[in-house]
Design an enzyme around this catalytic site. Sequence first.
Site, PDB file in Angstrom:
ATOM      1  N   ARG A 107       1.029  -1.015  -0.070  1.00 24.78           N
ATOM      2  CA  ARG A 107      -0.048  -0.032  -0.070  1.00 24.78           C
ATOM      3  C   ARG A 107       0.733   1.257  -0.060  1.00 24.78           C
ATOM      4  O   ARG A 107       1.716   1.447   0.855  1.00 24.78           O
ATOM      5  CB  ARG A 107      -0.851   0.002   1.228  1.00 24.78           C
ATOM      6  CG  ARG A 107      -1.672   1.321   1.523  1.00 24.78           C
ATOM      7  CD  ARG A 107      -2.544   1.210   2.688  1.00 24.78           C
ATOM      8  NE  ARG A 107      -4.180   0.889   1.965  1.00 24.78           N
ATOM      9  CZ  ARG A 107      -4.885   0.800   2.618  1.00 24.78           C
ATOM     10  NH1 ARG A 107      -5.112   1.596   3.831  1.00 24.78           N
ATOM     11  NH2 ARG A 107      -6.057   0.039   2.167  1.00 24.78           N
ATOM     12  N   HIS A 134      -7.490   0.980  -6.290  1.00 23.52           N
ATOM     13  CA  HIS A 134      -7.919   0.243  -4.984  1.00 23.52           C
ATOM     14  C   HIS A 134      -8.749  -1.059  -5.315  1.00 23.52           C
ATOM     15  O   HIS A 134      -9.437  -1.361  -5.005  1.00 23.52           O
ATOM     16  CB  HIS A 134      -8.730   1.114  -4.144  1.00 23.52           C
ATOM     17  CG  HIS A 134      -8.626   0.359  -2.694  1.00 23.52           C
ATOM     18  ND1 HIS A 134      -7.661  -0.754  -2.182  1.00 23.52           N
ATOM     19  CD2 HIS A 134      -9.133   0.603  -1.166  1.00 23.52           C
ATOM     20  CE1 HIS A 134      -7.933  -0.989  -0.950  1.00 23.52           C
ATOM     21  NE2 HIS A 134      -8.730  -0.176  -0.536  1.00 23.52           N
ATOM     22  N   GLN A 137     -10.309  -3.549  -3.004  1.00 24.80           N
ATOM     23  CA  GLN A 137     -11.617  -3.152  -2.488  1.00 24.80           C
ATOM     24  C   GLN A 137     -12.678  -3.425  -3.251  1.00 24.80           C
ATOM     25  O   GLN A 137     -13.916  -3.815  -2.772  1.00 24.80           O
ATOM     26  CB  GLN A 137     -11.569  -1.481  -2.028  1.00 24.80           C
ATOM     27  CG  GLN A 137     -12.817  -0.936  -1.605  1.00 24.80           C
ATOM     28  CD  GLN A 137     -13.099  -1.538  -0.229  1.00 24.80           C
ATOM     29  OE1 GLN A 137     -12.106  -1.463   0.522  1.00 24.80           O
ATOM     30  NE2 GLN A 137     -14.389  -2.029  -0.020  1.00 24.80           N
ATOM     31  N   ASP A 222     -17.275   7.482  -0.628  1.00 23.80           N
ATOM     32  CA  ASP A 222     -16.096   7.502  -0.013  1.00 23.80           C
ATOM     33  C   ASP A 222     -15.740   8.798   0.689  1.00 23.80           C
ATOM     34  O   ASP A 222     -16.396   9.716   0.478  1.00 23.80           O
ATOM     35  CB  ASP A 222     -15.182   6.961  -0.905  1.00 23.80           C
ATOM     36  CG  ASP A 222     -13.676   6.574  -0.388  1.00 23.80           C
ATOM     37  OD1 ASP A 222     -13.594   6.496   0.964  1.00 23.80           O
ATOM     38  OD2 ASP A 222     -12.473   6.517  -1.144  1.00 23.80           O
ATOM     39  N   CYS A 261     -16.271   2.049   1.472  1.00 28.73           N
ATOM     40  CA  CYS A 261     -14.965   1.221   1.558  1.00 28.73           C
ATOM     41  C   CYS A 261     -14.753   1.091   3.087  1.00 28.73           C
ATOM     42  O   CYS A 261     -13.947   0.348   3.449  1.00 28.73           O
ATOM     43  CB  CYS A 261     -13.925   1.593   0.642  1.00 28.73           C
ATOM     44  SG  CYS A 261     -13.307   2.980   0.782  1.00 28.73           S
ATOM     45  N   ARG A 289     -13.572  -8.150   2.434  1.00 30.01           N
ATOM     46  CA  ARG A 289     -12.439  -7.849   1.993  1.00 30.01           C
ATOM     47  C   ARG A 289     -11.539  -9.431   1.973  1.00 30.01           C
ATOM     48  O   ARG A 289     -10.716  -9.596   1.418  1.00 30.01           O
ATOM     49  CB  ARG A 289     -11.700  -6.870   2.814  1.00 30.01           C
ATOM     50  CG  ARG A 289     -12.312  -5.524   2.530  1.00 30.01           C
ATOM     51  CD  ARG A 289     -11.887  -5.036   1.037  1.00 30.01           C
ATOM     52  NE  ARG A 289     -10.513  -4.848   0.818  1.00 30.01           N
ATOM     53  CZ  ARG A 289      -9.622  -4.028   1.264  1.00 30.01           C
ATOM     54  NH1 ARG A 289      -9.962  -2.903   1.944  1.00 30.01           N
ATOM     55  NH2 ARG A 289      -8.333  -4.002   1.090  1.00 30.01           N
TER      56      ARG A 289
HETATM   57  N1   CP Z   1     -11.125   0.304   2.792  1.00 29.02           N
HETATM   58  C1   CP Z   1      -9.974  -0.066   3.097  1.00 29.02           C
HETATM   59  O1   CP Z   1      -8.868  -0.251   2.514  1.00 29.02           O
HETATM   60  O2   CP Z   1      -9.457   0.085   4.606  1.00 29.02           O
HETATM   61  P1   CP Z   1      -8.055   0.352   5.254  1.00 29.02           P
HETATM   62  O3   CP Z   1      -7.716   1.613   4.992  1.00 29.02           O
HETATM   63  O4   CP Z   1      -8.386   0.207   6.665  1.00 29.02           O
HETATM   64  O5   CP Z   1      -7.413  -0.770   4.767  1.00 29.02           O
HETATM   65  N1  NVA Z   2     -10.009   7.064  -0.935  1.00 30.02           N
HETATM   66  C1  NVA Z   2      -9.342   6.706   0.406  1.00 30.02           C
HETATM   67  C2  NVA Z   2      -9.722   5.063   0.539  1.00 30.02           C
HETATM   68  C3  NVA Z   2      -9.257   4.436   1.776  1.00 30.02           C
HETATM   69  C4  NVA Z   2      -9.404   3.101   1.863  1.00 30.02           C
HETATM   70  C5  NVA Z   2      -8.159   6.915   0.584  1.00 30.02           C
HETATM   71  O1  NVA Z   2      -7.228   6.767  -0.389  1.00 30.02           O
HETATM   72  O2  NVA Z   2      -7.750   7.342   1.694  1.00 30.02           O
END
Ligand code: CP
Ligand code: NVA
Length: 305
Positions: A107, A134, A137, A222, A261, A289
Amino acid sequence: MRHFLDLSDAGPDGVAAMLADAIDRKAARAGWPKGKPDSDAPLAGRVLAMVFEKNSTRTRVSFDMAIRQLGGTSIVMDASSMQLGRGEPIADTARVLSGYCDAIMIRTDDHQKVIDMAQYASVPVINGLTDASHPCQIMADLLTIIESDRALPGLKVAWLGDGNNVLASIMEAAGLMHFDVVAACPQGFQPSEADVARGKGRAHVVASAREAAEGADVIVTDTWISMGQAHAETKLAAMMPYQVDEALMALAKPGAAFLHCLPAHRGEEVVDAVIDGPQSLIWQEAENRLHAQKSVLRWCFGQIG
Ligand code: CP
Ligand code: NVA
């Protein structure tokens, strides 16, 4: 070598195979203790390395549990405590981790970093979120939609709010799985033309929240401020007309599903009555997930699809 950097890496057949596998495996272990491995333990002996350059609750814990349930183990690292955090190149990190571990999930911010990781790793690399997309997700979101007795082809999915990484992956999914996405985003916060093009004619951007929500089967939103973005009052103000509230849900089809998400900011992108209401599938979505990513891992190891 299979990398899962975006949904298009798997293509429609791969995505469909993973979703079918996730449904089967989830049913096969219903009610079991969470830490008990699946009876076939298909990834026994495999180690998943996880590298986090951004915070995470769901991605971190669901991947850790996913590899355990598949019979393997994990090593979870925050980039800030790795040499990566002191400037060691991604390419070198990729080669070193490939010598110890069987797969890498990362990530990070810049999407180029996951591309570089995949280029230099000799094991599968999985995108656990970048600023651009993502895909993990959206695998969980598709699984949740299917479980709600909706077939993907022909669905209308409405996106409300920021034209962000999660939307980019939904638009890509629309092109692959033949559903429509109508994204209502304010000026200045719309997705790029390149992201819309990933929808292969199935993704549309509008200015009106009402137009997106009308007749929708699924409503998705989101956070308005993603990780790494500055907290800007001007952006929050621009987003307010796109808040998902009961009036907006009433424009969608009766019983339309609500997805998010998480993490959510109640009172910003969504009101309590919707996210905690009867049409919200967020807890199932979050649990999925785990189930979806088990199938992503199996796909990466060539076991399905
Ligand atoms: N939705 C999601 O990716 O959550 P986290 O940021 O907690 O991993
Ligand atoms: N759009 C958000 C998603 C988090 C899971 C971010 O990138 O922070």
